[in-house]
Enzyme design. Structure first.
Site, PDB file in Angstrom:
ATOM      1  CB  CYS A 175      -2.133   6.877  -1.834  1.00 38.48           C
ATOM      2  SG  CYS A 175      -0.556   7.698  -1.610  1.00 38.48           S
ATOM      3  CB  CYS A 179      -1.698   8.499   1.362  1.00 41.89           C
ATOM      4  SG  CYS A 179      -1.506   9.415  -0.179  1.00 41.89           S
TER       5      CYS A 179
END
Length: 107
Positions: free
Chosen positions: A32, A35
């Site tokens: 991600c 992230c």
């Protein structure tokens, strides 16, 4: 590194049974991109809030059962727990200032 890596072994003791201070959990995954962009901010917060807020990270790829249990549908997802209960959550990439405001509003 001041944050705690969560897994099935320590989730209950570190999050659900914590009554001394609020617990901020970052639900993330290695693939991600948002992230990854949030990771250094979480590390800074863990250092700055040491002793005031327990900062934890949970890898959703390795601990998908806990992500499902918490109803995490999108990542990054920050959930603030107070006395073992979910108080509020933020989804998506957020600035350090936004996260600090989120914590102070809810603790």
């Amino acid at each position: 590194m001041s944050y705690i890596e969560l897994n099935s072994e320590n989730f209950a003791s570190e999050v659900k049974e914590e009554t001394g201070m609020p617990v901020l959990v970052d639900f993330w995954a290695p693939w991600c991109q948002p992230c990854q962009m949030l990771a250094p901010v979480i590390e800074e917060l863990a250092d700055e809030l040491d002793g005031q807020v327990k900062v934890c990270k949970l890898n959703c790829d390795e601990n998908g059962d806990y992500a499902m249990l918490m109803g995490v549908m999108s990542i990054p997802c920050l959930i603030l727990f107070v006395d073992g209960e979910e108080k509020d959550r933020m989804v998506g990439l957020s600035s350090k200032q936004d996260i600090l405001g989120f914590i102070s509003r809810n603790k």
